[in-house]
Design an enzyme around this catalytic site. Structure first.
Site, PDB file in Angstrom:
ATOM      1  N   LYS A 209       0.840  -1.197   0.000  1.00  0.00           N
ATOM      2  CA  LYS A 209       0.000   0.000   0.000  1.00  0.00           C
ATOM      3  C   LYS A 209       0.878   1.252   0.000  1.00  0.00           C
ATOM      4  O   LYS A 209       0.671   2.180  -0.775  1.00  0.00           O
ATOM      5  CB  LYS A 209      -0.912  -0.041   1.227  1.00  0.00           C
ATOM      6  CG  LYS A 209      -1.910   1.064   1.292  1.00  0.00           C
ATOM      7  CD  LYS A 209      -2.881   0.819   2.432  1.00  0.00           C
ATOM      8  CE  LYS A 209      -3.773   2.031   2.626  1.00  0.00           C
ATOM      9  NZ  LYS A 209      -4.758   1.826   3.678  1.00  0.00           N
ATOM     10  N   GLU A 215      11.030  -4.370   4.081  1.00  0.00           N
ATOM     11  CA  GLU A 215      11.179  -5.752   3.603  1.00  0.00           C
ATOM     12  C   GLU A 215      10.813  -5.849   2.127  1.00  0.00           C
ATOM     13  O   GLU A 215      11.510  -6.491   1.332  1.00  0.00           O
ATOM     14  CB  GLU A 215      10.268  -6.701   4.404  1.00  0.00           C
ATOM     15  CG  GLU A 215      10.625  -6.846   5.867  1.00  0.00           C
ATOM     16  CD  GLU A 215       9.942  -5.820   6.765  1.00  0.00           C
ATOM     17  OE1 GLU A 215       9.575  -4.718   6.269  1.00  0.00           O
ATOM     18  OE2 GLU A 215       9.782  -6.100   7.965  1.00  0.00           O
ATOM     19  N   GLY A 267      -4.509  -2.384   5.235  1.00  0.00           N
ATOM     20  CA  GLY A 267      -3.767  -3.540   4.737  1.00  0.00           C
ATOM     21  C   GLY A 267      -4.374  -4.876   5.165  1.00  0.00           C
ATOM     22  O   GLY A 267      -4.609  -5.767   4.345  1.00  0.00           O
ATOM     23  N   ARG A 268      -4.653  -5.028   6.466  1.00  0.00           N
ATOM     24  CA  ARG A 268      -5.118  -6.334   6.944  1.00  0.00           C
ATOM     25  C   ARG A 268      -6.564  -6.616   6.574  1.00  0.00           C
ATOM     26  O   ARG A 268      -7.055  -7.723   6.789  1.00  0.00           O
ATOM     27  CB  ARG A 268      -4.900  -6.427   8.456  1.00  0.00           C
ATOM     28  CG  ARG A 268      -5.513  -5.293   9.247  1.00  0.00           C
ATOM     29  CD  ARG A 268      -4.991  -5.282  10.674  1.00  0.00           C
ATOM     30  NE  ARG A 268      -5.479  -4.149  11.449  1.00  0.00           N
ATOM     31  CZ  ARG A 268      -4.897  -2.952  11.499  1.00  0.00           C
ATOM     32  NH1 ARG A 268      -3.816  -2.698  10.785  1.00  0.00           N
ATOM     33  NH2 ARG A 268      -5.403  -1.986  12.253  1.00  0.00           N
ATOM     34  N   GLU A 354      -3.403  -6.959  15.253  1.00  0.00           N
ATOM     35  CA  GLU A 354      -2.971  -5.617  14.839  1.00  0.00           C
ATOM     36  C   GLU A 354      -4.130  -4.626  14.972  1.00  0.00           C
ATOM     37  O   GLU A 354      -3.925  -3.440  15.210  1.00  0.00           O
ATOM     38  CB  GLU A 354      -2.437  -5.636  13.395  1.00  0.00           C
ATOM     39  CG  GLU A 354      -1.696  -4.373  12.995  1.00  0.00           C
ATOM     40  CD  GLU A 354      -0.851  -4.533  11.726  1.00  0.00           C
ATOM     41  OE1 GLU A 354       0.299  -4.998  11.812  1.00  0.00           O
ATOM     42  OE2 GLU A 354      -1.338  -4.198  10.639  1.00  0.00           O
ATOM     43  N   HIS A 385      -1.799 -33.210  18.367  1.00  0.00           N
ATOM     44  CA  HIS A 385      -0.522 -33.877  18.636  1.00  0.00           C
ATOM     45  C   HIS A 385       0.573 -32.856  18.899  1.00  0.00           C
ATOM     46  O   HIS A 385       1.756 -33.179  18.889  1.00  0.00           O
ATOM     47  CB  HIS A 385      -0.153 -34.773  17.456  1.00  0.00           C
ATOM     48  CG  HIS A 385      -1.178 -35.841  17.211  1.00  0.00           C
ATOM     49  ND1 HIS A 385      -1.139 -37.062  17.843  1.00  0.00           N
ATOM     50  CD2 HIS A 385      -2.306 -35.848  16.452  1.00  0.00           C
ATOM     51  CE1 HIS A 385      -2.178 -37.784  17.449  1.00  0.00           C
ATOM     52  NE2 HIS A 385      -2.911 -37.064  16.608  1.00  0.00           N
ATOM     53  N   LYS A 500      10.222  -0.310  14.010  1.00  0.00           N
ATOM     54  CA  LYS A 500      10.730   0.115  12.696  1.00  0.00           C
ATOM     55  C   LYS A 500      11.733   1.258  12.863  1.00  0.00           C
ATOM     56  O   LYS A 500      12.752   1.309  12.183  1.00  0.00           O
ATOM     57  CB  LYS A 500       9.577   0.578  11.798  1.00  0.00           C
ATOM     58  CG  LYS A 500       8.704  -0.540  11.268  1.00  0.00           C
ATOM     59  CD  LYS A 500       7.653   0.007  10.304  1.00  0.00           C
ATOM     60  CE  LYS A 500       6.652  -1.063   9.905  1.00  0.00           C
ATOM     61  NZ  LYS A 500       5.521  -0.561   9.130  1.00  0.00           N
TER      62      LYS A 500
HETATM   63  O1  F6P Z   1       3.145  -4.404   9.925  1.00  0.00           O
HETATM   64  C1  F6P Z   1       2.807  -3.107   9.689  1.00  0.00           C
HETATM   65  C2  F6P Z   1       2.171  -2.876   8.352  1.00  0.00           C
HETATM   66  O2  F6P Z   1       2.018  -1.509   8.211  1.00  0.00           O
HETATM   67  C3  F6P Z   1       0.839  -3.589   8.179  1.00  0.00           C
HETATM   68  O3  F6P Z   1      -0.208  -2.925   8.756  1.00  0.00           O
HETATM   69  C4  F6P Z   1       0.761  -3.675   6.700  1.00  0.00           C
HETATM   70  O4  F6P Z   1      -0.200  -4.596   6.300  1.00  0.00           O
HETATM   71  C5  F6P Z   1       2.166  -4.081   6.350  1.00  0.00           C
HETATM   72  O5  F6P Z   1       2.961  -3.354   7.266  1.00  0.00           O
HETATM   73  C6  F6P Z   1       2.588  -3.859   4.942  1.00  0.00           C
HETATM   74  O6  F6P Z   1       2.420  -2.536   4.533  1.00  0.00           O
HETATM   75  P1  F6P Z   1       2.488  -2.126   3.010  1.00  0.00           P
HETATM   76  O7  F6P Z   1       1.326  -2.757   2.298  1.00  0.00           O
HETATM   77  O8  F6P Z   1       2.423  -0.631   2.986  1.00  0.00           O
HETATM   78  O9  F6P Z   1       3.791  -2.636   2.446  1.00  0.00           O
END
Ligand code: F6P
Length: 540
Positions: A209, A215, A267-268, A354, A385, A500
């Site tokens: 987003k 990452e 996002g979630r 979250e 198990h 972060k």
């Molecule tokens: O973990 C934090 C977060 O901001 C989530 O809320 C989000 O889904 C994820 O990182 C990824 O964010 P983006 O879609 O901006 O890469």
């Protein structure tokens, strides 16, 4: 004025007293469930799912008190306001319109005087057209080879929901495409994906987003370099799913196509937007993605319209709050007796934790105690198990058992001990819920089971895309309702920021060391410095 959270109500004290009353011996689950009509009175069917809460530790008085919260906290009214575009995400001044992403109604959804539906429909059409062009070979890789591998680069909400749904529906993947996920910045995640794909027939889908997530940026750079090393032009092998105007939506960084997501979908909560739409349509075909959306829309309508007594996600939310705030359970298990639902718990873990793991209310005041609950889970019977020893005799936690009436593979009918594998699976599901509730007295304490351990059972008819949509929307609506009850903003996530920021400064230290090998990590605390020295002395 309507109080905005649970502990501000007079009912809160009544609920507390009621929770104490549930400790009486006669309120033990083994007694509650002996009533012949217990299941009939403590189960509901709606939105395409069945919810049995007969083995939750409630009686009629507790239920009446809980159901009364709907009116007192205007829960369904708030849900309606959410669906109509009110800016319930107060800290970020954003609307919360994930339900619009799967709406097929003609009604407009107006935000700041603009109907958002035409733009949502445009993106859906774009996904349909693009995925069909990939399937028919009209869009290919740079060498003209059809795309056979899709690698999704994305993390958190840009990964977990698509992974849940694509795993659930993998049996329907008939488009000759293998889907891979590259979420972790761990180079071993990249290495495993790189080893599993055929680069000329690989399409990379970068989902972010913000398009600033560390990452995802690192993995995108890694993928681009990998493609160049294979003699491939990254712009011919990459698409992006991102917000309009983000760094991933920049014409100076060309890609095959960009699909927009919107700031009014968190996002979630974004699986039913292009975030899920692009990979799922590539894997399964657009029509199945649309069927999934329609199932989610059906559950949305149920969550909005059904009265509290019949409203599955609202009842589930009330039970969750009851279990956590009043009965004191701090964990919840999600145990699907269905391997294709293996990624449901990791998805709901992010969705719910979250959203509701918060210390302040929507007005910015500290809560008397933090909201939220620890969620975890694994499919049964594997879970039995693994950690069910603790579930039966250790610290108790409520469980959502999920059963599927008809599995995806019905052609294998061999019997063991007189039953098919699917029947064996169900025997275990039913046995666990009952054993946890009833327990067993035994003179030998090591063999004694307290019982009185609560669970719900959710039943899906089968794993059709519509049912996966219903299940997804059920857990989303449950999360939203829980947040309303606790009075928190379920749509921001400031709790992920501190880590972060600390990583930013450690990254700078590392970058400096990369540039100047003699640098001694002067800007770090002593503990971090020791670890950095350990890392830099290893062969990385
Ligand atoms: O973990 C934090 C977060 O901001 C989530 O809320 C989000 O889904 C994820 O990182 C990824 O964010 P983006 O879609 O901006 O890469």
């Amino acid at each position: 004025m309507i109080p905005s959270r649970l502990d501000q109500l007079e009912r809160h004290e009544k609920l507390r007293l009621q929770a104490k009353a549930m400790q009486r011996p006669e309120a033990h689950l083994k007694n509650l469930i002996t009533a012949a009509d217990r299941l009939e009175h403590y189960s509901v069917r709606g939105g395409g799912l069945f919810l049995d809460y007969s083995r939750q530790r409630i009686d009629n008085s507790a239920r009446q008190l809980l159901f009364g919260l709907d009116q007192e906290l205007a829960l369904r009214d708030r849900f309606a306001r959410m669906m109509h575009g009110e800016r319930l995400n107060v800290t970020e001044n954003r609307a919360v319109l994930h339900t619009a992403a799967r709406s097929f109604a003609d009604d407009p959804v107006v935000l700041d005087g603009v109907d958002v539906m035409p733009e949502i429909r445009r993106v859906r059409d774009q996904i349909k057209f693009f995925s069909e062009q990939v399937h028919t070979g009209q869009i290919t890789g740079a060498n003209g080879r059809p795309f056979r591998h899709v690698v999704v680069i994305g993390i958190g909400g840009s990964y977990l929901g698509p992974e849940f749904v694509s795993t659930a529906l993998a049996a329907l993947a008939d488009r000759n495409i293998t889907l891979h996920y590259l979420a972790n910045v761990d180079i071993d995640n990249f290495g495993a994906v790189a080893a599993a794909i055929d680069p000329p027939s690989t399409l990379w889908v970068v989902i972010s987003k913000s398009f600033t997530t560390a990452e995802t940026s690192a993995n995108t750079i890694q993928a681009e370099q990998f493609m160049r090393a294979k003699g491939l032009d990254p712009s011919r092998h990459m698409i992006t799913v991102t917000s309009k105007g983000s760094p991933g939506d920049d014409p100076s960084r060309p890609v095959l196509q960009t699909f927009h997501m919107f700031d009014f979908i968190g996002g979630r909560y974004s699986v039913t937007s292009a975030v899920g739409g692009v990979p799922l349509s590539l894997l399964l075909g657009y029509d199945r993605f649309e069927a999934f959306l329609k199932g989610a829309a059906e559950m949305d309508a149920h969550a909005l319209n059904a009265p509290v007594e019949q409203n599955l996600p609202l009842i589930a939310a009330l039970l969750s709050v009851w279990n956590t705030t009043y009965l004191g359970y701090q964990q919840q298990g999600i145990i699907p007796y269905s391997s294709p639902l293996a990624k449901l718990a990791p998805h709901v873990q992010q969705l719910n934790m979250e959203s509701n793991g918060k210390a302040v209310d929507t007005a910015g005041a500290f809560l008397p105690e933090p909201a939220g609950v620890v969620i975890f889970g694994e499919p049964g019977t594997n879970a039995q198990h693994s950690f069910f020893q603790l579930a039966h005799q250790g610290k108790p936690f409520p469980i959502d058992f999920i059963g599927v009436r008809t599995p995806q593979h019905t052609q294998y009918q061999a019997r063991s001990k007189g039953v098919t594998n699917h029947q064996e699976l169900w025997a275990n599901l039913l046995a666990q819920a009952r054993a946890l509730a009833v327990g067993r007295d035994h003179a030998d304490k090591a063999r004694h089971f307290d019982g009185n351990r609560p669970s719900s059972t959710i039943v899906l008819d089968d794993l059709a895309p519509e049912n996966i949509g219903r299940l997804l929307s059920f857990y989303e609506a449950r999360t939203v309702y829980e947040g309303f009850i606790w009075g928190v903003n379920s749509f921001d996530q400031f709790g992920v920021e501190l880590g972060k920021t600390v990583a930013d400064s450690l990254r700078s230290e590392m970058a400096r060391k990369n540039d100047q090998p003699g640098y001694d990590f002067a800007g770090t605390d002593p503990i971090s410095r020791a670890y950095l020295e350990m890392l830099f002395s290893a062969d990385q």
